[in-house]
Design an enzyme around this catalytic site. Structure first.
Site, mmCIF file in Angstrom:
data_model
loop_
_atom_site.group_PDB
_atom_site.id
_atom_site.type_symbol
_atom_site.label_atom_id
_atom_site.label_comp_id
_atom_site.label_asym_id
_atom_site.label_seq_id
_atom_site.Cartn_x
_atom_site.Cartn_y
_atom_site.Cartn_z
ATOM 1 C CG ASP A 147 15.570 22.430 -37.032
ATOM 2 O OD1 ASP A 147 15.849 23.687 -37.448
ATOM 3 O OD2 ASP A 147 16.733 21.631 -37.191
ATOM 4 C CG ASP B 57 18.489 21.907 -32.458
ATOM 5 O OD1 ASP B 57 18.752 23.125 -32.955
ATOM 6 O OD2 ASP B 57 17.845 21.311 -33.145
ATOM 7 C CB CYS C 281 -1.026 0.213 1.207
ATOM 8 S SG CYS C 281 -0.082 0.082 2.801
ATOM 9 C CB CYS D 27 4.264 -0.057 2.034
ATOM 10 S SG CYS D 27 3.140 -1.170 2.730
ATOM 11 C CG ASP E 234 19.988 17.887 -34.111
ATOM 12 O OD1 ASP E 234 20.574 18.325 -33.021
ATOM 13 O OD2 ASP E 234 20.678 18.142 -35.211
#
Length: 739
Positions: free
Chosen positions: A420, A624, A16, A19, A620
């Site tokens: 781009d 960039d 749960c 936990c 890419d």
């Protein structure tokens, strides 16, 4: 010895959300050097970063009442057999409990009061409690010794109270009219049923990783001592030569050195159309040499093996994403951490309230037990991680790799997507689009002469002209002399004794050639986004060859989808204004920034962000990098390159903005599922606890409702497996073809 990195542990014993909170608290409080801890209930894994000792982490988890086992972060940890073993174990446990509980239930429900009937119920219920339910009581006892509690505590208290009270009645030690053995047995059985259904559903949630692992072939055909021999794929070494026949899966990443074929990369890129492969091309391990029009064997040289293959790194990335936490989950975990103690107090108050208002003890106990049993925080703990697990797995099957749940949540909030041009909106490969031949020769001869001269050039536009000649199967001339190149202007030389010039208007003029009407035609081509190459033969204007980087067939539809999602697409490119505007017009993009440097892209993103916009960037992953880092969500298109896989928020295995649009659409669907799950989990408890406290729910019904709540959120998350984007539903794939 402590080391500074990220370590992964398999945690067992959690069931749960409280936990999760307890394990995280134990690691943070007991292990020195911990920088961050993230524990995921759905995957049962803990990610711990910092200068830490692995032994100290294991000891801290065990001290909290759970078990921890270190996992190898360099290799995928998801084991198909282990994933199903838990479900099988829960099922067997449930069947034993069911077989023993049914007679107890029948005796109680039909009031079959025969001599010794209560003792029969006692005998049948005892193994249900302490054999089938042994883990519940063992875990509750461990936590009780540390004055802690979780869901097991609630169930143990509720069923234990019903069992002990019934035993006391049986021994004439408690003045109650009825025994509640059936309540204890049915509650345990329903809890086990819920855990089985939950385990089975969680196993299904991990199918994406298991499918990825399944595509890795067990053996490879490797060249040894001059012959190809089959060996285990784990024994393949860097630089080995491999043979892959048609219909076989490629064992490791490699470079084709011989052969032509077509490879189905759907399991990595999500694109079903086979990709043609020839010498010099790269292939990804796990993809299929399916062939096509050019079926054949491929001879490869291994470039990545073992844990370094693209497939292995993808699996590790998806595993990490599935085990990460969205910010919204941390709030749920904090609430769940406080939830169990509050419920115990509420159950105690319920018991007292019923007794002081003059109700009999058995009625008071029934209400208190119902409060304990119905108030399990399991649904809270599973609401987010199961949705993240299924959502990121579905994304991976579509060729979209999401780094973590934070990226998933951020993608939901995007207002602007920076795109781009080259390779994103366009194919990234210049191609000849027009041949305007004004010379007194055939078009093929005109193109053959120009291509023969361009064959001496390394310029990308020259390659486009050469490719056009090859497509027409034209035989280029070797009789090329006096070749000269003027950077940024054009080339000159003789082909078969004829003087040729190929370049711009100024180049022809500088070479003493009157371009005639060619500049007017060239300007019209340039306005449509094409690059015109003016050709002169023997000092006279002969025609124009137009070259362009064509727009991808899917770009227009992807831009439309982005707009439908309420996202502003913005093109930012280093290309000249005319070309940029032409491509943007074809794609349906109204906002364009042309002739922009990488630093300029960064400035544009910051400007949007200062205005309060959330900005995504598609690039890419290499050129960039600054812009991708500055963006709120960086989408890297790199086909699995190191930069894309290691640095991007979201990696698009196929460089198509359709994938970016689909990633955003999927993130919204996933977050909507998370909100539905959390609403149900909290709403369920807000309604259920008062109803139980008022005595309107018997403990058995409360147990069924609690089990249903957990199964509901997991099943709701599994619906994401059927996700189809708007474009997929319309039959449009990233190949641009109708499917």
């Amino acid at each position: 010895m402590p080391k500074t990195d990220e370590q992964v542990y398999k945690i067992t014993g959690m069931n749960c959300a409280s936990c999760v909170s307890r394990v995280e608290k134990a690691i943070r409080g007991r292990v020195s050097g911990v920088e961050d801890v993230s524990v995921n209930l759905s995957t049962g894994e803990a990610y711990v970063t910092g200068s830490i000792s692995g032994e100290a982490v294991v000891q801290a988890v065990e001290a909290a009442g759970y078990q921890a086992q270190p996992l190898d972060t360099e290799r995928p940890s998801h084991d198909m057999e282990d994933a199903d073993a838990e479900a099988r174990g829960e099922y067997q446990n449930f069947l034993i409990a069911l077989a023993l509980t049914l007679p107890v239930f029948v005796i109680s429900m039909f009031h079959l009061a025969f001599p010794g009937s209560n003792w029969v119920q006692f005998v049948l219920t005892t193994p249900v409690m302490f054999w089938s339910g042994r883990r519940i009581f063992a875990q509750a006892l461990k936590l009780a010794r540390r004055f802690e509690a979780n869901m097991d505590t609630l169930v143990a208290l509720g069923t234990g109270a019903a069992y002990l009270a019934s035993l006391a009645v049986l021994l004439d030690r408690l003045p109650m009219e009825h025994v509640y053995f059936e309540s204890a047995a049915v509650i345990i059985t329903l809890i086990l049923l819920g855990r089985y259904l939950e385990a089975r559903a969680k196993s299904r949630a991990g199918e994406a990783i298991r499918r990825l692992m399944a595509v890795q072939p067990a053996n490879a055909r490797v060249k040894r001592n001059g012959d190809f021999q089959e060996i285990p794929v784990d024994e393949v070494r860097l630089g080995d030569i491999l043979l892959v026949k048609p219909g076989e899966q490629i064992p490791v990443d490699g470079e084709v050195i011989e052969g032509h074929s077509a490879v189905n990369e759907a399991m990595v890129t999500g694109e079903s159309m086979p990709v043609a492969k020839q010498p010099g091309d790269t292939v990804i391990g796990g993809t299929l040499n399916s062939g096509g029009e050019t079926v054949g064997s491929l001879t490869l040289q291994a470039t990545r093996v073992g844990a370094e293959t693209t497939l292995s790194r993808i699996i590790r990335l998806v595993e990490r994403a599935q085990s990460s936490k969205a910010p919204i989950q941390r709030i749920a975990d904090k609430v769940a951490g406080m939830f169990v103690p509050i419920v115990i107090v509420l159950a105690t108050l319920t018991l007292i309230a019923w007794l002081i208002t003059g109700n009999p003890l058995d009625a008071a106990m029934s209400a208190a037990i119902a409060v304990l049993v119905i108030s399990c925080p399991c649904a809270m703990g599973l609401a987010t991680p199961t949705a993240v697990q299924v959502g990121t797995g579905k994304a991976a099957s579509m060729g979209i790799l999401i780094r973590n749940a934070q990226s998933l949540e951020n993608a939901l909030k995007l207002d602007v997507l920076i795109l781009d041009k080259t390779g994103t909106l366009t194919e990234g490969r210049p191609a000849v689009t027009d041949i305007l031949n004004h010379a007194a020769i055939a078009d093929d001869e005109f193109l053959r002469l120009a291509a023969s001269l361009e064959n001496r050039s390394e310029h990308p536009l020259a390659r486009a002209v050469l490719n056009a000649a090859r497509k027409r199967e034209l035989r280029l001339s070797d009789d090329v002399d006096k070749f000269a190149s003027t950077t940024g202007a054009g080339i000159s030389g003789t082909v078969n004794g004829r003087r040729l010039l190929v370049g711009n208007e100024k180049f022809l003029t500088d070479q003493g050639v009157d371009p005639g009407d060619l500049p007017g035609e060239a300007e019209a081509l340039a306005e449509s986004g094409k690059t015109p190459l003016l050709v002169a033969i023997e000092g006279r204007p002969a025609g124009i060859i137009a070259v362009a980087d064509p727009i991808k067939p899917t770009s227009k539809e992807a831009v439309r989808l982005l707009k439908d999602l309420g996202i502003l697409p913005v093109m930012v490119t280093g290309d000249r204004e005319g070309t940029a505007q032409a491509i943007a017009g074809q794609a349906g993009i109204s906002q364009v920034h042309a002739e922009i440097t990488p630093e300029g892209k960064l400035t544009i993103i910051k400007t949007f962000q200062r205005s309060g916009k959330k900005v995504g960037m598609v690039g890419d992953g290499i050129n960039d990098a600054p812009a991708l880092a500055q963006a709120d969500v960086g989408f890297a298109v790199g086909g699995g390159t190191d930069v894309a896989l290691e640095a991007a928020d979201i990696t698009l295995m196929e460089g198509d903005i359709i994938k970016a649009a689909e990633a955003i659409e999927l993130s919204r669907r996933t977050m909507r599922t998370i909100r539905q799950n959390l609403f149900w989990a909290f709403f369920y408890n807000v309604i259920a606890i008062p109803v139980a406290a008022l005595g309107l729910l018997v403990p058995m019904i409360a147990a069924g409702a609690m089990a249903f709540s957990s199964v509901f959120v997991v099943t709701n998350s599994l619906r994401l497996k059927g996700f189809r984007s708007e474009l997929q539903s319309a039959g449009i794939s990233s190949s641009g073809r109708m499917s």
